[in-house]
Design a protein around this motif. Structure first.
Motif, PDB file in Angstrom:
ATOM      1  N   ASP A 230       0.811  -1.227   0.000  1.00 51.09           N
ATOM      2  CA  ASP A 230       0.000   0.000   0.000  1.00 51.09           C
ATOM      3  C   ASP A 230       0.840   1.272   0.000  1.00 51.09           C
ATOM      4  OD1 ASP A 230      -2.319  -1.527   0.149  1.00 51.09           O
ATOM      5  OD2 ASP A 230      -2.290  -1.558   2.340  1.00 51.09           O
ATOM      6  N   GLY A 231       2.006   1.196  -0.619  1.00 51.33           N
ATOM      7  CA  GLY A 231       2.858   2.382  -0.707  1.00 51.33           C
ATOM      8  C   GLY A 231       3.654   2.678   0.547  1.00 51.33           C
ATOM      9  N   LEU A 232       3.511   1.846   1.576  1.00 52.63           N
ATOM     10  CA  LEU A 232       4.132   2.153   2.874  1.00 52.63           C
ATOM     11  C   LEU A 232       5.510   1.541   3.052  1.00 52.63           C
ATOM     12  CD1 LEU A 232       1.027   1.607   5.207  1.00 52.63           C
ATOM     13  CD2 LEU A 232       1.900   3.768   4.302  1.00 52.63           C
ATOM     14  N   HIS A 235       7.015  -3.797   7.125  1.00 52.89           N
ATOM     15  CA  HIS A 235       7.256  -3.524   8.548  1.00 52.89           C
ATOM     16  C   HIS A 235       8.683  -3.931   8.927  1.00 52.89           C
ATOM     17  CE1 HIS A 235       2.833  -4.416   8.395  1.00 52.89           C
ATOM     18  NE2 HIS A 235       2.774  -3.409   9.233  1.00 52.89           N
ATOM     19  N   ARG A 255       9.058   0.706   5.921  1.00 52.84           N
ATOM     20  CA  ARG A 255       8.174   1.838   6.233  1.00 52.84           C
ATOM     21  C   ARG A 255       8.739   2.644   7.406  1.00 52.84           C
ATOM     22  NH1 ARG A 255       2.525  -0.401   7.773  1.00 52.84           N
ATOM     23  NH2 ARG A 255       3.019  -1.604   5.928  1.00 52.84           N
ATOM     24  N   PRO A 256       8.386   3.931   7.514  1.00 52.53           N
ATOM     25  CA  PRO A 256       8.810   4.708   8.671  1.00 52.53           C
ATOM     26  C   PRO A 256       8.362   4.000   9.957  1.00 52.53           C
ATOM     27  CG  PRO A 256       7.761   6.135   7.056  1.00 52.53           C
ATOM     28  CD  PRO A 256       7.563   4.728   6.581  1.00 52.53           C
ATOM     29  N   GLY A 257       9.259   3.936  10.917  1.00 49.21           N
ATOM     30  CA  GLY A 257       8.951   3.240  12.163  1.00 49.21           C
ATOM     31  C   GLY A 257       9.189   1.740  12.085  1.00 49.21           C
ATOM     32  N   ALA A 280      14.795   8.130   6.853  1.00 46.68           N
ATOM     33  CA  ALA A 280      14.133   6.828   6.725  1.00 46.68           C
ATOM     34  C   ALA A 280      13.346   6.522   7.999  1.00 46.68           C
ATOM     35  CB  ALA A 280      15.152   5.721   6.466  1.00 46.68           C
TER      36      ALA A 280
ATOM     37  N   TYR B  98       4.377   7.272  14.327  1.00 49.12           N
ATOM     38  CA  TYR B  98       5.371   8.000  13.529  1.00 49.12           C
ATOM     39  C   TYR B  98       4.743   9.168  12.769  1.00 49.12           C
ATOM     40  CZ  TYR B  98       8.717   4.914  15.310  1.00 49.12           C
ATOM     41  OH  TYR B  98       9.525   4.275  16.207  1.00 49.12           O
ATOM     42  N   ARG B 101       6.244  11.189  10.050  1.00 45.46           N
ATOM     43  CA  ARG B 101       6.322  10.615   8.708  1.00 45.46           C
ATOM     44  C   ARG B 101       4.922  10.293   8.173  1.00 45.46           C
ATOM     45  NH1 ARG B 101      10.743   8.384   6.636  1.00 45.46           N
ATOM     46  NH2 ARG B 101       9.343   8.406   4.851  1.00 45.46           N
ATOM     47  N   HIS B 285      18.063   3.963  16.297  1.00 43.66           N
ATOM     48  CA  HIS B 285      16.751   4.457  15.882  1.00 43.66           C
ATOM     49  C   HIS B 285      16.716   5.970  16.047  1.00 43.66           C
ATOM     50  CE1 HIS B 285      12.618   4.633  14.881  1.00 43.66           C
ATOM     51  NE2 HIS B 285      12.164   4.859  16.081  1.00 43.66           N
TER      52      HIS B 285
END
Lengths: 341, 341
Positions: A230-232, A235, A255-257, A280, B98, B101, B285
């Motif tokens: 979904d573009g993310l 994980h 993904r971020p996070g 990132a 997040y 982001r 992180h």
């Protein structure tokens, strides 16, 4: 006894070496049952790392032949699996789960060399784990895998926080990447995307639990991962190569996070641009895997036939033919090769 | 209305700008009560980042003056604190914590500019948090700190896994580093080592909770941290500078398996050698802090007088004197300066 030496880049031979003896009271001498050639052994083979008549090998399973006076948890005759890093398993760093960075850490590859008939293992209590009994022959490859590639792939998956409801992407289709797929599956990941261009490795990845295959690399590979998520981005991303390109691919795919677990041995000259790392906004963890942390659990999973990591070995040769084994690995004719003793 | 512009490096002036208007139904217009100058504003000031008659400012507290039709959680007259990044606080990335982001993320510094009388805040419900009531004047600096430096220092401490039984080292004695000290203390860290060479910042660090001060930098600083931690390194390290030197200092100061939380804005050219990263075996992180995640908790701590981050402001000037404020920050005569409206 016999020992595989790398005399110089692309020059491997089986020579004679004195039988190892107990030096410290915490040592054990093991007779190897099987050993193998690691992707990291190809670095000196290709001249990227120095080598000079070096005894090779750091993955091993075998039978305890002799123990020092202070060895308490092992007895002669035990079948054991050991980590590729010696550890006392009792210092503060070991107790925190980082046995590969033990106060007494020593890389097995540096001096010991397990591509041999026997090996002296220092801190035997802290390094070796006995199996519940004498293993059936069919379990040997899987137990051998636990010694490094499985333990390393498992650590990468844990470091990448793979688990239920997670999408995991795996960069690298070598033995460690494939073990990362297996580990992510065992840890309950919902979706596992293996990045691979090779049909045989793709098939093995699917067998180990991959739900999706991405053949594209670099920016195209990243775009494909985004498309599937979904573009993310994923994980969890396992980085099992160690090049500049693979690192950037891992950053782009997360993904971020999210979490990156990296276990590809990074070499001098590979660097991570700090601004890319900053924006990132991922979790990054990795390094030499603390295999010892995971060995008891992995041995049990293998013993109970719940996982079959030994399938990663697609070539088996007797120790005498070690040189041919190196060539096969170097030419990528073999994913992972086992040396029988 | 008045707006601080950076016309060019080292050229700051207060000029006129049209009052902001509601554009989207999710917008709010706020009248600023206080704003401030960020360490990151010094990058364009020093010519490291491009600047051209740019409206400045991304930290802010104020009173809601107007809301769009779809704003639900705020009403006119509310006193609000907002993050330096716009967020909808509802997308999958926001829900994972997040918000910096967010799918709709927008840096306040880029176009909005809160060194001004008023500002239009997009996604007001997702970006702003109302205080429990109208704050006493003495709370304003602390609430303003929550908008960026406190939220960023807090994120760094959380990213570094600061907590009970942990030794935390803080690289960087700017406002964010000092807020990292405060956060580590609140999170229950046993020992907090502030790295600082300046007496005034050392004193403030101690006031915020530092138990030890290390004045040495680079390799000497790392050696000192090791000396204070039985040769192991700190469990948690906050990197609040963003230079090559500070990154390497953070790596050296962290024990294997430990955590680095990094929030110093890294610039182009700063890079992390992958082999150092590999063998350090730390958790890493950081990035632009998702301040919105922490705002409700931080506002409550301030409201209840449990923390007093506002002490980090050691210079207060009226908005008209913004240029003098930039000079004071640039010359390190001020740790952090507040602009009154």
């Amino acid at each position: 006894m016999r020992q595989v030496f790398m005399n110089a880049p692309r020059d491997v031979s089986v020579g004679e070496r004195d039988d190892p003896k107990i030096v410290e009271p915490t040592d054990a001498i093991i007779r190897l049952t099987a050993t193998c050639i690691c992707g990291s052994d190809l670095w000196p083979y290709r001249g990227v790392e120095d080598v000079d008549h070096t005894p090779m090998g750091h993955e091993y399973v075998g039978v305890v032949e002799e123990i020092g006076d202070e060895v308490k948890t092992l007895k002669v005759g035990d079948f054991v699996v050991g980590s590729f890093v010696i550890s006392d398993n009792s210092c503060e760093i070991c107790q925190a789960g980082y046995q590969s960075r033990c106060f007494h850490a020593e890389f097995v590859s540096a001096t010991i060399g397990t591509q041999a008939d026997k090996a002296r293992i220092p801190f035997a209590d802290g390094t070796l784990v006995a199996t519940p009994g004498q293993p059936d022959a069919e379990l040997i490859p899987s137990l051998l895998a636990a010694s490094d590639v499985l333990g390393t792939g498992w650590f990468a998956a844990v470091a990448a926080a793979a688990g239920p409801d997670k999408t995991v992407a795996v960069v690298g289709d070598g033995a460690v990447g494939l073990m990362g797929v297996l580990a992510a599956k065992q840890l309950g990941a919902e979706r596992i995307i293996a990045m691979s261009r090779h049909a045989d490795r793709q098939a093995l990845a699917r067998e180990f639990g991959a739900t999706d295959i991405v053949a594209e690399r670099g920016d195209e590979g990243v775009a494909k991962i985004k498309e599937l998520t979904d573009g993310l981005g994923a994980h969890s991303v396992i980085e099992a190569v160690g090049t500049q390109e693979s690192f950037l691919q891992a950053f782009g795919a997360t993904r971020p996070g999210g979490h990156i677990g990296f276990v590809g041995v990074a070499h001098e000259g590979v660097s991570i641009p700090a601004d890319e790392l900053f924006f990132a906004e991922v979790h990054l963890h990795g390094g030499p895997a603390p295999v010892r942390r995971f060995l008891p659990e992995l041995i049990q999973l293998i013993w109970d036939r719940k996982i079959n990591p030994g399938k990663v070995f697609d070539l088996t040769l007797p120790l005498e033919q070690a040189a041919e084994g190196y060539t096969a690995m170097d030419e990528r004719r073999a994913i992972k090769m086992l040396l029988e003793l």
